[in-house]
Design an enzyme around this catalytic site. Structure first.
Site, PDB file in Angstrom:
ATOM      1  N   VAL A 209       0.842  -1.207   0.000  1.00  0.00           N
ATOM      2  CA  VAL A 209       0.000   0.000   0.000  1.00  0.00           C
ATOM      3  C   VAL A 209       0.880   1.261   0.000  1.00  0.00           C
ATOM      4  O   VAL A 209       0.573   2.239  -0.693  1.00  0.00           O
ATOM      5  CB  VAL A 209      -0.965  -0.005   1.208  1.00  0.00           C
ATOM      6  CG1 VAL A 209      -1.859   1.223   1.169  1.00  0.00           C
ATOM      7  CG2 VAL A 209      -1.815  -1.270   1.201  1.00  0.00           C
TER       8      VAL A 209
ATOM      9  N   VAL B   5     -11.270  -0.007   5.211  1.00  0.00           N
ATOM     10  CA  VAL B   5     -12.407  -0.895   4.905  1.00  0.00           C
ATOM     11  C   VAL B   5     -12.609  -0.983   3.396  1.00  0.00           C
ATOM     12  O   VAL B   5     -12.783   0.033   2.723  1.00  0.00           O
ATOM     13  CB  VAL B   5     -13.709  -0.382   5.565  1.00  0.00           C
ATOM     14  CG1 VAL B   5     -14.854  -1.345   5.273  1.00  0.00           C
ATOM     15  CG2 VAL B   5     -13.524  -0.210   7.062  1.00  0.00           C
TER      16      VAL B   5
ATOM     17  N   LYS C 153     -13.211  -4.789   9.952  1.00  0.00           N
ATOM     18  CA  LYS C 153     -13.854  -3.855   9.013  1.00  0.00           C
ATOM     19  C   LYS C 153     -15.324  -3.635   9.389  1.00  0.00           C
ATOM     20  O   LYS C 153     -15.832  -2.512   9.333  1.00  0.00           O
ATOM     21  CB  LYS C 153     -13.725  -4.406   7.588  1.00  0.00           C
ATOM     22  CG  LYS C 153     -12.265  -4.468   7.111  1.00  0.00           C
ATOM     23  CD  LYS C 153     -12.112  -5.309   5.846  1.00  0.00           C
ATOM     24  CE  LYS C 153     -10.679  -5.390   5.365  1.00  0.00           C
ATOM     25  NZ  LYS C 153     -10.474  -6.437   4.348  1.00  0.00           N
TER      26      LYS C 153
HETATM   27  N1  HSE Z   1      -6.444  -9.640   3.240  1.00  0.00           N
HETATM   28  C1  HSE Z   1      -7.414  -8.606   2.961  1.00  0.00           C
HETATM   29  C2  HSE Z   1      -8.461  -9.211   2.022  1.00  0.00           C
HETATM   30  C3  HSE Z   1      -6.746  -7.415   2.322  1.00  0.00           C
HETATM   31  O1  HSE Z   1      -8.288 -10.347   1.565  1.00  0.00           O
HETATM   32  O2  HSE Z   1      -9.480  -8.586   1.794  1.00  0.00           O
HETATM   33  C4  HSE Z   1      -7.482  -6.126   2.451  1.00  0.00           C
HETATM   34  O3  HSE Z   1      -7.796  -5.771   3.752  1.00  0.00           O
END
Ligand code: HSE
Length: 438
Positions: free
Chosen positions: A14, A132, A205
């Protein structure tokens, strides 16, 4: 006007994506923000490593504390993940009067209440859109776009890895372990894949989404969390035969007694748009009383997609600094002194429909015993199918769909059925949601 100077903590996927998007779209970003955004410094564990971004335009350090205390840095962008060092650095940045942008869902879900209180005290912003559903602007949609609504419920596919695994089990007939290995090889899974498959990542999330939707404090510890590891390929096939798909959903629902907050595998009718969100894609369905159901779909992970949300937050921060620093959108959508104390319900009190897969000895009277127990727990049956006995075995899978029932009644019925001598394995139970307009 002088550019705003930022320091980035972490140059992984990121972080690298954020550097690239800031550089590639610099002109457009400046026109939107009203000022340039200049990367002054970035912290990384290994300054010599090759990366996806060009680091020649700013200084690299191995000491993240240097960034959170650097006098010339206005905004700290936290992209290291985890909730220990990240918490320490974010609180230090806030105490030093710096604004913070973070993509860290665990940090916000677990320590957000503390972090927002500190930010309020020091008069700085903390923005977390990228925490999220990656690039989907779901925080902004709920916090601002739907601000006129009473949010009734939301349901989302908010972990791309889990969705990739379930999609592969259905489309390619592969089993769970095989698909998990595939997701890891593709780089979708978290460093610890149990966060993905056990639902912890989705629960982080969901905790954030629920706080923003209902104006309640962040309550990660009260989120019911169940993973997908026990789902078999048979369950996927039986669900399909009945007209359903199995998705790993995060569900937050306002009911008379409080708030349901739960992450678990869920059968949903195959005609729903959400049932057709496949692979690593994310989607969140939000039901507001005024607008009705709204659906947000897009990439939930990945360098550029997540950077899209990080940079949008940076633009928001810079706009607020440049125009009206006092007029900020509250962190959790509702004013901090006006949060509601609606209780998050214990899972026993949640009401939902169920899919049950019961492995039973193939002999007369077994089904009658099972349905008798369900009736005694006031559980009404919606559909029932009995499959052929498996090759060389004298046991048959019986699949039952129930109407809506209280979780506690279902737990009691399952415990009683599992005690019958004719039931040969633990019952597989998957909750079922219709996700219709109500
Ligand atoms: N490991 C997470 C997913 C990445 O598979 O959605 C993003 O938060």
């Amino acid at each position: 006007m002088k550019p705003v100077k930022i320091g980035i903590l972490g140059l992984g996927t990121v972080g690298g994506g954020t550097v690239n998007v800031l550089s590639r779209n610099a002109g457009e970003i400046t026109r939107r923000a009203g000022r340039g955004i200049e990367i002054a410094m970035a912290a990384t564990r290994d300054t010599g490593k090759s990366r996806i971004c060009d680091t020649s335009g700013f200084r690299l350090t191995t000491d993240p504390h240097e960034i959170v205390s650097a006098p010339d840095i206005d905004v700290v962008v936290e992209l290291i993940g985890g909730d220990t060092l990240a918490r320490e650095l974010v609180l230090a940045a806030i105490a030093n009067g710096k604004h913070v942008v973070t993509a860290n869902k665990a940090l916000i879900a677990v320590h957000g209440n503390e972090i927002f209180a500190a930010a309020q005290k020091h008069g700085v912003m903390v923005a977390f859109e990228a925490a999220v559903a990656g690039g989907i602007p779901i925080i902004k949609a709920i916090r601002e776009g739907l601000a006129g609504n009473r949010i009734e419920w939301l349901a989302g596919i908010i972990n791309g890895t889990g969705n990739y695994i379930l999609t592969g089990m259905r489309d390619q007939g592969r089993d769970f372990a095989d698909m998990l290995a595939d997701a890891q090889a593709q780089g979708y899974a978290e460093a610890d894949p149990t966060f993905d498959v056990e639902g912890i990542d989705a629960a982080h999330k969901l905790t954030i989404l629920a706080a923003i939707a209902f104006g309640i404090p962040l309550q990660f510890a009260k989120t019911y969390t169940e993973g997908i590891a026990r789902i078999s390929h048979d369950d996927v096939v039986y669900a399909e035969e009945l007209g359903y798909r199995i998705k790993h959903l995060g569900i937050a629902k306002r009911v008379a007694q409080g708030i349901e907050l739960r992450v678990h595998p869920t059968l949903i009718p195959e005609r729903r748009l959400l049932a057709n969100v496949d692979g690593v894609m994310n989607a969140v369905l939000v039901k507001g009383d005024a607008v009705g159901p709204t659906l947000y779909y897009g990439a939930g992970a990945g360098a550029d997609a997540t950077a899209s949300a990080v940079v949008a937050d940076l633009v928001d921060v810079v706009r607020a600094l440049t125009t009206d620093p006092e007029n900020r959108v509250p962190h959790l959508a509702f004013q901090a002194d006006a949060l509601s104390d609606l209780p998050v319900l214990p899972m026993d009190e949640v009401e939902t429909a169920y899919y049950l897969r019961i492995e039973a000895v193939d002999q007369p009277g077994v089904l009658a015993e099972v349905t008798h127990i369900l009736a005694e727990s006031t559980i009404s049956i919606e559909a029932i199918i009995q499959k052929e006995p498996r090759e060389g075995e004298n046991r048959v899978p019986v699949i039952i769909l129930t109407h809506t029932v209280r979780e506690q009644n279902m737990n009691e019925a399952i415990a009683r059925i599992e005690q019958l001598a004719t039931i040969t394995a633990p019952i597989m139970r998957i909750r079922l949601e219709y996700l219709n307009r109500e």
